[in-house]
Design a protein around this motif. Structure first.
Motif, PDB file in Angstrom:
ATOM      1  N   MET A  81       0.834  -1.184   0.000  1.00 57.01           N
ATOM      2  CA  MET A  81       0.000   0.000   0.000  1.00 57.01           C
ATOM      3  C   MET A  81       0.875   1.242   0.000  1.00 57.01           C
ATOM      4  O   MET A  81       1.807   1.358   0.762  1.00 57.01           O
ATOM      5  CB  MET A  81      -0.875  -0.001   1.245  1.00 57.01           C
ATOM      6  N   ALA A  82       0.558   2.138  -0.904  1.00 55.66           N
ATOM      7  CA  ALA A  82       1.276   3.402  -0.897  1.00 55.66           C
ATOM      8  C   ALA A  82       0.874   4.122   0.376  1.00 55.66           C
ATOM      9  O   ALA A  82      -0.303   4.282   0.652  1.00 55.66           O
ATOM     10  CB  ALA A  82       0.874   4.208  -2.105  1.00 55.66           C
ATOM     11  N   LEU A  83       1.832   4.469   1.153  1.00 57.25           N
ATOM     12  CA  LEU A  83       1.486   5.071   2.441  1.00 57.25           C
ATOM     13  C   LEU A  83       0.930   6.461   2.286  1.00 57.25           C
ATOM     14  O   LEU A  83       1.421   7.254   1.504  1.00 57.25           O
ATOM     15  CB  LEU A  83       2.715   5.118   3.324  1.00 57.25           C
ATOM     16  N   PHE A  84      -0.102   6.690   3.013  1.00 57.60           N
ATOM     17  CA  PHE A  84      -0.714   8.007   2.871  1.00 57.60           C
ATOM     18  C   PHE A  84      -0.357   8.900   4.050  1.00 57.60           C
ATOM     19  O   PHE A  84      -1.114   9.119   4.961  1.00 57.60           O
ATOM     20  CB  PHE A  84      -2.223   7.902   2.682  1.00 57.60           C
ATOM     21  N   ILE A  85       0.833   9.371   4.003  1.00 60.55           N
ATOM     22  CA  ILE A  85       1.252  10.296   5.048  1.00 60.55           C
ATOM     23  C   ILE A  85       0.676  11.665   4.684  1.00 60.55           C
ATOM     24  O   ILE A  85       0.854  12.144   3.576  1.00 60.55           O
ATOM     25  CB  ILE A  85       2.783  10.364   5.137  1.00 60.55           C
ATOM     26  N   PRO A  86      -0.029  12.266   5.586  1.00 60.22           N
ATOM     27  CA  PRO A  86      -0.613  13.555   5.245  1.00 60.22           C
ATOM     28  C   PRO A  86       0.467  14.603   5.027  1.00 60.22           C
ATOM     29  O   PRO A  86       1.570  14.500   5.544  1.00 60.22           O
ATOM     30  CB  PRO A  86      -1.464  13.889   6.464  1.00 60.22           C
TER      31      PRO A  86
ATOM     32  N   HIS B 107      10.886   0.097   6.915  1.00 61.92           N
ATOM     33  CA  HIS B 107      10.960  -1.291   6.470  1.00 61.92           C
ATOM     34  C   HIS B 107       9.822  -2.122   7.087  1.00 61.92           C
ATOM     35  O   HIS B 107       9.126  -2.858   6.392  1.00 61.92           O
ATOM     36  CB  HIS B 107      12.326  -1.865   6.848  1.00 61.92           C
ATOM     37  N   LEU B 108       9.634  -1.948   8.391  1.00 61.74           N
ATOM     38  CA  LEU B 108       8.572  -2.693   9.069  1.00 61.74           C
ATOM     39  C   LEU B 108       7.210  -2.293   8.508  1.00 61.74           C
ATOM     40  O   LEU B 108       6.315  -3.125   8.328  1.00 61.74           O
ATOM     41  CB  LEU B 108       8.631  -2.414  10.580  1.00 61.74           C
ATOM     42  N   ASP B 109       7.085  -1.006   8.184  1.00 68.43           N
ATOM     43  CA  ASP B 109       5.845  -0.496   7.609  1.00 68.43           C
ATOM     44  C   ASP B 109       5.561  -1.177   6.268  1.00 68.43           C
ATOM     45  O   ASP B 109       4.483  -1.719   6.043  1.00 68.43           O
ATOM     46  CB  ASP B 109       5.966   1.026   7.451  1.00 68.43           C
ATOM     47  N   SER B 110       6.555  -1.208   5.391  1.00 70.01           N
ATOM     48  CA  SER B 110       6.267  -1.808   4.090  1.00 70.01           C
ATOM     49  C   SER B 110       6.122  -3.322   4.157  1.00 70.01           C
ATOM     50  O   SER B 110       5.358  -3.917   3.406  1.00 70.01           O
ATOM     51  CB  SER B 110       7.275  -1.387   3.019  1.00 70.01           C
ATOM     52  N   TYR B 111       6.819  -3.954   5.100  1.00 68.44           N
ATOM     53  CA  TYR B 111       6.685  -5.413   5.252  1.00 68.44           C
ATOM     54  C   TYR B 111       5.270  -5.798   5.694  1.00 68.44           C
ATOM     55  O   TYR B 111       4.740  -6.829   5.300  1.00 68.44           O
ATOM     56  CB  TYR B 111       7.715  -5.912   6.268  1.00 68.44           C
TER      57      TYR B 111
ATOM     58  N   TRP C 218       8.561 -15.491   8.072  1.00 67.73           N
ATOM     59  CA  TRP C 218       8.229 -15.620   6.648  1.00 67.73           C
ATOM     60  C   TRP C 218       7.088 -14.685   6.290  1.00 67.73           C
ATOM     61  O   TRP C 218       6.553 -13.975   7.115  1.00 67.73           O
ATOM     62  CB  TRP C 218       7.856 -17.073   6.307  1.00 67.73           C
ATOM     63  N   CYS C 219       6.688 -14.719   5.023  1.00 62.32           N
ATOM     64  CA  CYS C 219       5.536 -13.958   4.574  1.00 62.32           C
ATOM     65  C   CYS C 219       5.074 -14.552   3.254  1.00 62.32           C
ATOM     66  O   CYS C 219       5.858 -15.185   2.557  1.00 62.32           O
ATOM     67  CB  CYS C 219       5.875 -12.480   4.403  1.00 62.32           C
ATOM     68  N   ASP C 220       3.833 -14.406   2.930  1.00 61.63           N
ATOM     69  CA  ASP C 220       3.321 -14.945   1.674  1.00 61.63           C
ATOM     70  C   ASP C 220       2.040 -14.233   1.288  1.00 61.63           C
ATOM     71  O   ASP C 220       1.006 -14.525   1.868  1.00 61.63           O
ATOM     72  CB  ASP C 220       3.073 -16.450   1.812  1.00 61.63           C
ATOM     73  N   PRO C 221       2.003 -13.386   0.332  1.00 66.23           N
ATOM     74  CA  PRO C 221       3.169 -12.890  -0.390  1.00 66.23           C
ATOM     75  C   PRO C 221       3.896 -11.836   0.437  1.00 66.23           C
ATOM     76  O   PRO C 221       3.311 -11.254   1.330  1.00 66.23           O
ATOM     77  CB  PRO C 221       2.532 -12.249  -1.619  1.00 66.23           C
ATOM     78  N   CYS C 222       5.169 -11.631   0.097  1.00 68.64           N
ATOM     79  CA  CYS C 222       5.932 -10.637   0.845  1.00 68.64           C
ATOM     80  C   CYS C 222       5.808  -9.266   0.197  1.00 68.64           C
ATOM     81  O   CYS C 222       6.036  -9.113  -0.991  1.00 68.64           O
ATOM     82  CB  CYS C 222       7.400 -11.028   0.895  1.00 68.64           C
ATOM     83  N   ALA C 223       5.461  -8.300   0.979  1.00 71.81           N
ATOM     84  CA  ALA C 223       5.384  -6.935   0.466  1.00 71.81           C
ATOM     85  C   ALA C 223       6.761  -6.284   0.520  1.00 71.81           C
ATOM     86  O   ALA C 223       7.033  -5.325  -0.174  1.00 71.81           O
ATOM     87  CB  ALA C 223       4.390  -6.126   1.281  1.00 71.81           C
TER      88      ALA C 223
ATOM     89  N   PRO D 111      11.514  -9.832   4.737  1.00 72.14           N
ATOM     90  CA  PRO D 111      11.339  -9.858   6.194  1.00 72.14           C
ATOM     91  C   PRO D 111      12.521  -9.144   6.846  1.00 72.14           C
ATOM     92  O   PRO D 111      13.608  -9.115   6.289  1.00 72.14           O
ATOM     93  CB  PRO D 111      11.364 -11.349   6.532  1.00 72.14           C
ATOM     94  N   LEU D 112      12.307  -8.571   8.008  1.00 69.82           N
ATOM     95  CA  LEU D 112      13.400  -7.877   8.695  1.00 69.82           C
ATOM     96  C   LEU D 112      14.380  -8.892   9.268  1.00 69.82           C
ATOM     97  O   LEU D 112      13.971  -9.984   9.672  1.00 69.82           O
ATOM     98  CB  LEU D 112      12.853  -6.992   9.824  1.00 69.82           C
ATOM     99  N   SER D 113      15.648  -8.539   9.270  1.00 67.63           N
ATOM    100  CA  SER D 113      16.644  -9.458   9.812  1.00 67.63           C
ATOM    101  C   SER D 113      16.577  -9.419  11.339  1.00 67.63           C
ATOM    102  O   SER D 113      16.010  -8.492  11.922  1.00 67.63           O
ATOM    103  CB  SER D 113      18.043  -9.031   9.366  1.00 67.63           C
ATOM    104  N   ALA D 114      17.195 -10.432  11.959  1.00 67.93           N
ATOM    105  CA  ALA D 114      17.194 -10.475  13.423  1.00 67.93           C
ATOM    106  C   ALA D 114      17.830  -9.213  13.984  1.00 67.93           C
ATOM    107  O   ALA D 114      17.408  -8.674  14.995  1.00 67.93           O
ATOM    108  CB  ALA D 114      17.946 -11.708  13.894  1.00 67.93           C
ATOM    109  N   GLU D 115      18.861  -8.713  13.280  1.00 69.76           N
ATOM    110  CA  GLU D 115      19.548  -7.523  13.758  1.00 69.76           C
ATOM    111  C   GLU D 115      18.623  -6.298  13.713  1.00 69.76           C
ATOM    112  O   GLU D 115      18.579  -5.496  14.650  1.00 69.76           O
ATOM    113  CB  GLU D 115      20.786  -7.284  12.900  1.00 69.76           C
ATOM    114  N   GLN D 116      17.883  -6.187  12.627  1.00 65.42           N
ATOM    115  CA  GLN D 116      16.934  -5.067  12.519  1.00 65.42           C
ATOM    116  C   GLN D 116      15.866  -5.150  13.610  1.00 65.42           C
ATOM    117  O   GLN D 116      15.496  -4.151  14.212  1.00 65.42           O
ATOM    118  CB  GLN D 116      16.256  -5.094  11.140  1.00 65.42           C
TER     119      GLN D 116
END
Lengths: 268, 456
Positions: free
Chosen positions: B11-16, B90-94, B305-310, B313-318
């Motif tokens: 989803m295109a984020l709708f930041i005002p 990243h978390l937002d788009s995931y 995991w994810c299906d489908p992935c947007a 996935p974030l790494s453990a470090e992130q």
């Protein structure tokens, strides 16, 4: 028709079953996070079977399905477990407690509450209750329906639910007044569907609360107070369920000091 | 062979476009026209440990930026961190609601049902001694004072709300009307106040053109998101995206109902061009349906995991940087091509929940009290576009396929109208214009087969 109504009105439990079933239907068809069909099936099967086994074992004259029905419905509405086997276990514990944990020929715990709390204590990382799942939209209709049912069936223990609600309101409104919070905050809290289910179907259980009116008032106050402290000060979300569980232990003691006529379902 | 492709769009984020910032609430030092509209917060929670990361999309002059956040405990310097903006993005788009696209197979080809994912691409301060004395006189205690990154931070405790209010005002934090009562309520609940402004020297030195997210870590049985102060200076309803990371499972509010956002609906093809608009309209419709009284669940998923992935996935470090302290530093990183190959489960013991709330002081009068549940059932907002077969098809099966298309398109139009409240006639028109004719016929190709064979 009239005869049918009379039959329903003959026992407060018929109204309870109707109310709880409607809530379950609402959850299943209109709300999210409803229990799965297999969870419902397992709860009902386990409750009815446990009731049957104990009826046989204690050679009781009638196999009454109403009580396990109410317990099953309450569990369907409130209990959440991370594994499927927890659901029948909750039901077996609930019904089992009714037959095995007794004092003075009366069971000590509300069965559904017992099932929920024991599993919360045994498996704190697998069991939870979702107090928010009912939202606040339903409360007025729900409260009116329950109140009407209680009045219609002349259930003597409607006082229990009402006293508990009065004490609970005293605490949450008192808190808001002390904090200077707007009235909308305590209103939101008392409109919780989970709270109403607790008040009208759990704490109001005449079979597991004191017989005498003073005893019942004491009981209602203690549950409301302990639940309030657990929920608002100790941040324990299931505070009320724990409070009912622990305060129930004192019922035989209260009954010893305050004697009154025992309730008989049929005489309602 | 089936020819089914799937394209994915986050989803295109709708930041005002208007200025907005942290969740808690911020106040302007100057009379700039500032108000909260949308905010993003990540909360990680395990045992009694909470890490709160607040995205900062403040768009005014940084010297005007100031926030006051109620916190359950005193926060010392080492409990504060300035995070990298990309983590929340990243978390937002995931976790964002996604649009997937399928292509119908040749109706004359007998294999209808196997769906192959072959492509997935995301489109998508005065002198201190004086200050302290003044504070003391007003019953305000400066518990901690430090600078982290571009932020000058104070942690305050107070005895009386009017004293705190006076002190904040004298420090040129412009407080909205009604703040005194709310501050008073927090003081009585033994909450502290985390107050931050921008340290202009450090900000210039940092070389950043924007303010980075602030992170606080604390231990408390209280697991809640303070929204009350933020509703005071809001003009109309505000949006909040709350992401939570836990070891156990989904997070839910206990004092508000959670509803799932509609998902898995087949919608017309033109929506691809206006997915952001579609999602906004659909979200608004759901909010209206629930009288703006519920928290909308947009995503709940095991981070392995994810299906489908947007997004990858974030790494453990992130995840650790976002507060998932329980993850070991040596956890494997995600596969570089996680979106291209079917994602493989990784040892990332984290469950993410994305909640979207539209609220105001009337419908959400109380702070959002949260609980971690053991519910690990996956949920995502996912919308499906199905492209009709556009190749040559002349067989019996094709006739019934084309007959069925009109019904299918009509159903999609109705679904879209129901979801968004858009006018059905407009929807049908747009569908016609975008290759979804309600009168599709089999296409026949008159080119002789031998010409096609040698491509002459």
């Amino acid at each position: 028709m009239l005869k049918g109504l009379k039959a329903i009105g003959s026992d407060a439990r018929h109204f309870q079953i109707m109310m709880l079933s409607s809530l379950l239907c609402l959850l299943l068809f209109l709300y999210d996070f409803a229990p799965a069909i297999e969870q419902i099936a397992l709860i009902f099967t386990a409750s009815l079977l446990t009731q049957f086994i104990f009826t046989q074992y204690f050679k009781l004259p009638v196999y009454d399905v109403r009580s396990p029905f109410i317990t099953s419905l309450s569990l369907c509405l409130l209990f959440k477990g991370a594994a499927l086997w927890l659901y029948p276990l909750a039901a077996v514990l609930a019904i089992g407690s009714k037959f095995l944990i007794r004092s003075d020929n009366k069971h000590i715990f509300n069965p559904a509450n017992f099932g929920i709390v024991v599993l919360l204590l045994l498996f704190p990382n697998m069991v939870w209750v979702s107090p928010g799942q009912w939202g606040s939209a339903l409360w007025l209709g729900f409260a009116l329906a329950v109140f009407a049912a209680l009045v219609l069936t002349k259930a003597r223990r409607a006082d229990m639910a009402l006293m508990f609600m009065a004490f609970w309101m005293m605490f949450v409104f008192g808190r808001a007044f002390w904090l200077g919070d707007p009235i909308s905050i305590p209103l939101l809290s008392i409109q919780s569907g989970a709270l109403l289910i607790f008040a009208f179907f759990m704490i109001s259980d005449p079979k597991s609360t004191p017989d005498h009116i003073t005893g019942r008032a004491l009981f209602a106050f203690a549950v409301a107070f302990m639940g309030y402290v657990m929920q608002y000060h100790l941040q324990i979300r299931e505070g009320l369920f724990f409070a009912l569980f622990f305060i129930s232990i004192t019922t035989p003691l209260i009954d010893t000091f305050l004697k009154s006529n025992r309730i008989q379902w049929r005489q309602l | 062979m089936t020819r089914i492709f799937m394209i994915l769009m986050a989803m295109a984020l709708f930041i005002p476009t208007t200025a907005s910032a942290f969740c808690g609430f911020y106040v302007a030092k100057a009379d700039a026209d500032l108000f909260n509209e949308a905010s993003k917060v990540v909360m990680s929670r395990e045992e009694n440990r909470t890490v709160m990361t607040m995205a900062n999309d403040f768009q005014g002059d940084v010297k005007d930026f100031a926030i006051v956040i109620p916190v359950p405990t005193v926060i010392t310097k080492s409990q504060v961190n300035v995070a990298d903006n990309t983590l929340i993005d990243h978390l937002d788009s995931y976790t964002a609601p996604r649009l997937v696209e399928y292509y119908d197979s040749d109706p004359c080809d007998q294999i209808y049902h196997s769906e192959l994912m072959s492509q997935a691409a995301p489109v998508a301060m005065m002198k201190r001694a004086d200050a302290e004395n003044k504070a003391k006189a007003l019953g305000v205690t400066i518990e901690e004072e430090y600078t982290v990154g571009e932020y000058d931070i104070l942690v305050l405790s107070a005895k009386e709300s009017d004293g705190l209010l006076k002190w904040l005002n004298s420090e040129q934090y412009k407080l909205p009307k009604g703040a005194e009562k709310v501050l008073g309520s927090y003081i009585k609940q033994n909450m502290k106040f985390f107050v931050a402004k921008v340290n202009l020297d450090n900000f210039e030195k940092s070389g950043f053109t924007y303010l980075r997210p602030l992170q606080v870590a604390y231990e408390s049985e209280k697991f809640m998101l303070p929204i009350r102060l933020g509703t005071l200076n809001a003009k109309g309803p505000q949006d909040l995206l709350l992401f939570t990371l836990t070891k156990k499972g989904r997070v839910e509010p206990v004092n508000y109902r959670t509803t799932k956002i509609p998902t898995d609906d087949d919608i017309p093809l033109f929506v691809a061009k206006e997915f952001g608009e579609f999602y906004k309209a659909m979200f608004a419709k759901q909010v209206e349906k629930e009288n703006m009284k519920t928290v909308m669940l947009e995503y709940a998923w095991d981070m392995a995991w994810c299906d489908p992935c947007a997004a990858d996935p974030l790494s453990a470090e992130q995840l650790r940087k976002l507060g998932a302290w329980w993850l070991k530093e040596t956890s494997p990183k995600p596969m570089p091509n996680a979106r291209l190959i079917a994602p493989m489960p990784q040892a990332v013991d984290t469950f993410v929940t994305r909640m979207h709330v539209r609220y105001d002081a009337t419908t959400f009068p109380e702070d959002i009290v949260l609980q971690v549940t053991e519910d690990r059932e996956n949920f995502q907002g996912r919308y499906v576009m199905r492209h009709p077969w556009s190749g040559e098809a002349s067989c019996e099966a094709a006739t019934s396929y084309y007959k069925g298309l009109a019904d299918r398109f009509e159903k999609e139009a109705k679904t879209l109208a129901n979801l968004t409240g858009w006018d059905i006639a407009d929807i049908r028109k747009k569908m016609e214009e975008n290759g979804q004719s309600f009168d599709m016929k089999p296409t026949t190709d008159d080119t002789p087969w031998w010409e096609k064979m040698w491509n002459n």
